[in-house]
Scaffold this active site. Structure first.
Site, PDB file in Angstrom:
ATOM      1  N   THR A  68      35.414  41.006  43.794  1.00 37.61           N
ATOM      2  CA  THR A  68      34.458  40.817  44.895  1.00 37.61           C
ATOM      3  C   THR A  68      35.076  41.247  46.231  1.00 37.61           C
ATOM      4  OG1 THR A  68      33.370  39.022  43.779  1.00 37.61           O
ATOM      5  CG2 THR A  68      33.352  38.896  46.168  1.00 37.61           C
ATOM      6  N   ARG A 122      22.419  35.653  36.293  1.00 37.64           N
ATOM      7  CA  ARG A 122      23.491  34.723  36.698  1.00 37.64           C
ATOM      8  C   ARG A 122      23.857  34.984  38.170  1.00 37.64           C
ATOM      9  NH1 ARG A 122      28.780  35.465  38.953  1.00 37.64           N
ATOM     10  NH2 ARG A 122      29.970  33.602  38.528  1.00 37.64           N
ATOM     11  N   GLY A 133      26.601  33.829  41.241  1.00 37.75           N
ATOM     12  CA  GLY A 133      27.858  33.132  41.531  1.00 37.75           C
ATOM     13  C   GLY A 133      27.830  32.488  42.908  1.00 37.75           C
ATOM     14  N   ASP A 134      29.018  32.303  43.466  1.00 39.20           N
ATOM     15  CA  ASP A 134      29.137  31.623  44.765  1.00 39.20           C
ATOM     16  C   ASP A 134      28.895  32.541  45.956  1.00 39.20           C
ATOM     17  OD1 ASP A 134      31.544  32.921  43.825  1.00 39.20           O
ATOM     18  OD2 ASP A 134      32.520  32.182  45.639  1.00 39.20           O
ATOM     19  N   THR A 140      36.504  34.310  46.858  1.00 40.06           N
ATOM     20  CA  THR A 140      36.415  35.131  45.645  1.00 40.06           C
ATOM     21  C   THR A 140      37.079  34.377  44.505  1.00 40.06           C
ATOM     22  OG1 THR A 140      37.217  37.136  44.562  1.00 40.06           O
ATOM     23  CG2 THR A 140      38.503  36.358  46.427  1.00 40.06           C
ATOM     24  N   ASP A 157      36.471  32.384  40.413  1.00 36.58           N
ATOM     25  CA  ASP A 157      35.543  31.841  39.409  1.00 36.58           C
ATOM     26  C   ASP A 157      34.371  31.189  40.130  1.00 36.58           C
ATOM     27  OD1 ASP A 157      36.917  32.496  36.972  1.00 36.58           O
ATOM     28  OD2 ASP A 157      38.440  31.054  37.577  1.00 36.58           O
ATOM     29  N   GLY A 158      33.255  31.920  40.174  1.00 33.90           N
ATOM     30  CA  GLY A 158      32.129  31.531  41.002  1.00 33.90           C
ATOM     31  C   GLY A 158      31.595  30.139  40.711  1.00 33.90           C
TER      32      GLY A 158
HETATM   33  N1  ASP Z   1      33.003  34.863  42.846  1.00 30.65           N
HETATM   34  C1  ASP Z   1      32.363  35.990  42.232  1.00 30.65           C
HETATM   35  C2  ASP Z   1      31.267  35.484  41.321  1.00 30.65           C
HETATM   36  O1  ASP Z   1      31.448  34.483  40.675  1.00 30.65           O
HETATM   37  C3  ASP Z   1      33.290  36.828  41.423  1.00 30.65           C
HETATM   38  C4  ASP Z   1      34.501  37.297  42.169  1.00 30.65           C
HETATM   39  O2  ASP Z   1      34.867  36.770  43.179  1.00 30.65           O
HETATM   40  O3  ASP Z   1      35.090  38.275  41.703  1.00 30.65           O
HETATM   41  O4  ASP Z   1      30.239  36.122  41.233  1.00 30.65           O
END
Ligand code: ASP
Length: 304
Positions: free
Chosen positions: A169, A197, A199-200, A220, A222-223
């Site tokens: 990300t 899906r 993420g964060d 960035t 694990d979302g």
């Molecule tokens: N945080 C991002 C997500 O979960 C992924 C990432 O940071 O690479 O979508």
């Protein structure tokens, strides 16, 4: 836990290109990432004279256009082989715009910015192509976003020949000459995810947050952990309510809200960049590596 803390008053920015579960890169590969990070940093710096918001949009746009990063063109593929992008921008005066599952705008961060400036909403899911065009944004067909490298990656992951790599990300935080703050984050999400899906990254307070007088944060990793830990807002809360410095708040948020959660059987991982309202900036991660660029006494330092 790795962190870089620099005291740099005045207008400044930090960018990141994702926290990863691969060890730091070396040789030619490291040089390639360094070059891309420096280009994106320079794009942000050129716009910093205009505003913190312009700076974070310019830096993130440059990384979305660069297929090396997991955002815009070159975003990772869902299990169905499609690219669905998420992006958010927040200015320190409390306004935010975000998109999730976006498929048409060439630069999702610019679409998120339009949500902020031209709509009464904060978060739009899969805005239609016509909406992007009405806002004067460049649109692109699905094949523009999908690169061969990502097709090969998905094939390896689905065949069980590779663990789903994390993360890639992109994000930026900035403080301009008025002391105004801004944060932006953009992502293709995670490899082989279910369609839909989220993420964060596009969720205000989880992956992206800014408040003038306190902090701007882009995350960035694990979302799902960052979403449940509301990590970007946690950094703000630790500073505002508990009087923590930005580096201690960042460290505490990652330890208490990310490493303490599980992704599968392993502790969740990731990182963040944060800039306070007067002088301090921090790049911090609880992952094997993190791509980032930040200023340090006239130089631009990178981690790859
Ligand atoms: N945080 C991002 C997500 O979960 C992924 C990432 O940071 O690479 O979508």
């Amino acid at each position: 836990m790795t962190s870089h803390v620099v005291d740099q008053p005045g207008p400044t920015l930090i960018i990141h290109g994702g926290a990863g579960n691969v060890p730091s890169r070396t040789g030619e590969e490291a040089e390639t990432f360094r070059r891309s990070l420096r280009q994106a940093f320079a794009a942000g710096q050129r716009a910093l004279d205009v505003s913190a918001c312009d700076a974070v949009i310019a830096a993130v746009t440059a990384m979305e256009d660069d297929p090396l990063f997991n955002a815009g063109r070159g975003g990772v593929l869902t299990a169905n082989g499609t690219v669905e992008t998420d992006a958010a921008v927040m200015t320190g005066d409390g306004h935010a715009g975000a998109v999730c599952c976006s498929r048409h705008a060439r630069n999702p961060i610019q679409l998120a910015h339009k949500v902020l400036t031209d709509s009464p909403h904060v978060l739009l899911c899969d805005p239609p192509e016509q909406v992007c065009q009405d806002w004067g944004l460049e649109v692109a067909p699905p094949e523009y976003f999908v690169t061969q490298a990502r097709r090969d990656q998905l094939e390896r992951v689905l065949a069980g020949r590779q663990h789903a790599p994390k993360h890639g990300t992109v994000g930026a935080v900035a403080r301009d000459r008025h002391g105004h703050l801004a944060a932006a984050t953009s992502t293709g999400g995670i490899v082989a995810s279910s369609q839909g899906r989220i993420g964060d990254s596009p969720v205000i307070g989880a992956g992206t947050f800014a408040r003038n007088g306190v902090v701007a944060v882009s995350c960035t990793g694990d979302g799902e952990a960052f979403l449940q830990g509301v990590v970007a807002h946690e950094v703000d809360a630790q500073m505002r309510l508990a009087g923590q410095t930005v580096d201690r708040a960042a460290l505490g948020a990652l330890t208490d809200e990310v490493s303490s959660r599980l992704t599968g059987h392993a502790p969740a991982t990731g990182g963040l960049i944060a800039i306070d309202s007067c002088e301090r900036l921090v790049v911090c991660h609880v992952s094997a590596s993190m791509l980032a660029a930040w200023p340090d006494h006239g130089e631009v330092l990178t981690s790859v």
